[in-house]
Structures are given as C-alpha cells and as structure tokens.
Scaffold this active site. Structure first.
Site: not given
Ligand code: GUN
Length: 296
Positions: A98, A121, A54
């Site tokens: 996360q 998100d 990311k």
């Molecule tokens: N962990 C796995 N996929 C995601 C996601 O799309 N967002 C977040 N915040 N954590 C994750």
C-alpha cells in the site's frame, strides 16, 4: 443533451461476479485458491480504509486474503524481507504494498522488489516496460477500470481522440498507453500544457486524473464526448464534507455524451480490477488460460 451516466458501481459488481466465477472454477477444477497479500506500513487512516476494503472484497469473491501490517518505523530491510517471503510463497499470487510508504522507505526500491508476475498493481518497472511496448503485463488497476468502462460503452475506441489530464505513473501514463493500445490518438496534458481548454475541447474521450477538485468546467467538453473522472477529492461545501471529482459534474454532464459520477464511477472499479489482476496472475502462474475480458 443530458449525458448517459456510466455506473461504475454496477459495472464493478459485474466484474466481481465474473472474478468469482473464475475463482470457483480454479477451486473446483484445479484445486487452486487465488491469494492476494496486502502489505500496510504505518497507520495512515485512508490507507487503513483501503486495505480493509480490499481484504473484505477479496474474501467475498472466494480468494484468500493475507494482510501484513507493519509499524511505521519498519526498516527497509525488514520490509524487503517480507516482500521476498511473499515472492517465494506459492499460495500468494498477488502482492500489493500500500502506498504511500513512510518517508524513510524508498518506494521505487520496494515496488521493484516485488516479483513482476505477482505485481497486481502493475507498478514494477518490468510491467511498465511491457505495457509501454504492447506486451502482456500486469496493468495498473485504475486505468484498467477506466479502459473496461470505455470499451463497454463504445465497443471499439479505434481512431478516437483521447486527452488524459495528468501524468502520474499510477494513472495518467498507463492510461495513455492503454488508450494508444486501443488505437486512440492520445494527448497527455498536465499543469504546464499550453491552452488546456482548447486541447480538451478536441477530445472524444477525456480522462481527468489530476487530483484538483472540479477543475474541468463544462465549456471545455466537446458536445457528446465521454468523460471519465478519476478524481476523488474531499471538499467542504455549505458546511458539509463532500466528495467531488476532477470535473465539474453538473456542467460537464450538460455537454458530454457519457460521464462517470463521483462517487460511484471509477472508484469502485479499482478494487474490482485488483481482484481481476489477482485471478489473471494466478492463471498465468499455473499455466492456465487466463480469463477473457478481465485484462487489457
Ligand atoms: N494507494 C492509493 N491507491 C493505491 C493503489 O492503487 N495501489 C497501491 N499499492 N497503493 C495505493
């Protein structure tokens, strides 16, 4: 019939290119650089890989990336304090905590402490409610990526029968809301669904998001249907590690009209949509027209 392969990797590159164009414009015309903050608690190896990826892609499209790494035994109060600081930081337009979080932390509490306008998100209860009532919201990245690919392939989705397999808050439920928003007739199927094969056989669009390797066989797929495979499952086959989806690709591709592969389908779209959401959040925060085609 051999299915068309929907190339998510190429599509994601196009979305990132569009995002970069908007970032360039924000910098040149408004002197604003969109910023995305990612908070990682603990040492989960898969999460570390995601977060690194990311950060790298955020910088590649010209945005600012802020990473907050916290110890696995971080207290709820300390994590809430970091989120609050980011909520109040005008250089941060998107915040992502996360998941999964260590067990002693209340995920719902933490997610709902993020400012809804910065919740890239789309997991905050306000954004869930806005999406469910057809109002402007932040939309969860993976379902948004699936919707973009479906719209690109079909144009209009109006009147199509869609079956979403899986009822998670992160994919299944928001996916169903988005398809409903595009006037599909939507069924959410799950582990207790009666006669799942027949339910799936009615679908013009199948979105598989259950996290079970290759659970959808080709004979569940209506001839010519579009299959979106959200699954990313690591399995061992013939002594090798392999990445497979929730659908059996070979047999489903024989009947589908179009199908996303794993890897290279939905996966790359998720981070591309996270970047798109960050630009959208930045434009909204600054009362600027938001980019077209990058949100639902
Ligand atoms: N962990 C796995 N996929 C995601 C996601 O799309 N967002 C977040 N915040 N954590 C994750």
């Amino acid at each position: 019939m051999a299915a068309n392969i929907i190339d998510g990797k190429a599509f994601a590159a196009k979305v990132r290119e569009q995002v970069k164009g908007h970032v360039d414009r924000l910098k040149e015309e408004h002197n604003i650089t969109p910023g995305l903050a990612v908070v990682l608690v603990g040492e989960d190896p898969a999460s570390q890989v995601y977060v690194r990826s990311k950060g790298k892609q955020t910088v590649e499209v010209g945005m600012n990336s802020y990473e907050h790494k916290m110890d696995a035994d971080t207290s709820e109060a300390d994590l809430l304090a970091v989120v609050e600081k980011l909520n109040n930081d005008p250089t941060v337009h998107g915040i992502l905590v996360q998941l999964p979080l260590p067990k002693h932390l209340d995920e719902d509490l933490i997610i709902n402490s993020i400012s809804p306008a910065k919740d890239v998100d789309g997991f905050h209860i306000s954004n869930v409610g806005l999406l469910g009532t057809g109002q402007k919201s932040m939309v969860p990245c993976t379902p948004l990526g699936c919707l973009m690919m479906l719209r690109d392939y079909h144009g209009s989705l109006s009147g199509m029968d869609a079956v979403v397999i899986g009822r998670s808050n992160i994919v299944g439920k928001p996916m169903a809301q988005l398809l409903l928003g595009d006037s599909c007739t939507v069924t959410i199927a799950h582990s207790r669904t009666k006669d799942l094969p027949d339910v799936v056989r009615r679908a013009d669009i199948v979105v598989a998001a259950v996290g079970r390797p290759e659970m959808v066989p080709g004979d569940w797929i209506k001839e010519g249907a579009t299959v979106i495979d959200v699954g990313i499952n690591r399995i061992e086959r013939d002594g090798k590690n392999k990445l497979v989806g929730d659908v059996d690709f070979a047999s489903c591709a024989e009947r589908a009209g179009a199908i996303t592969p794993v890897p290279g389908g939905v996966g790359p779209m998720t981070i591309a949509c996270l970047l798109a959401n960050t630009v959208t959040a930045c434009c909204r925060a600054n009362n600027l027209a938001e980019p077209e085609g990058l949100t639902a």
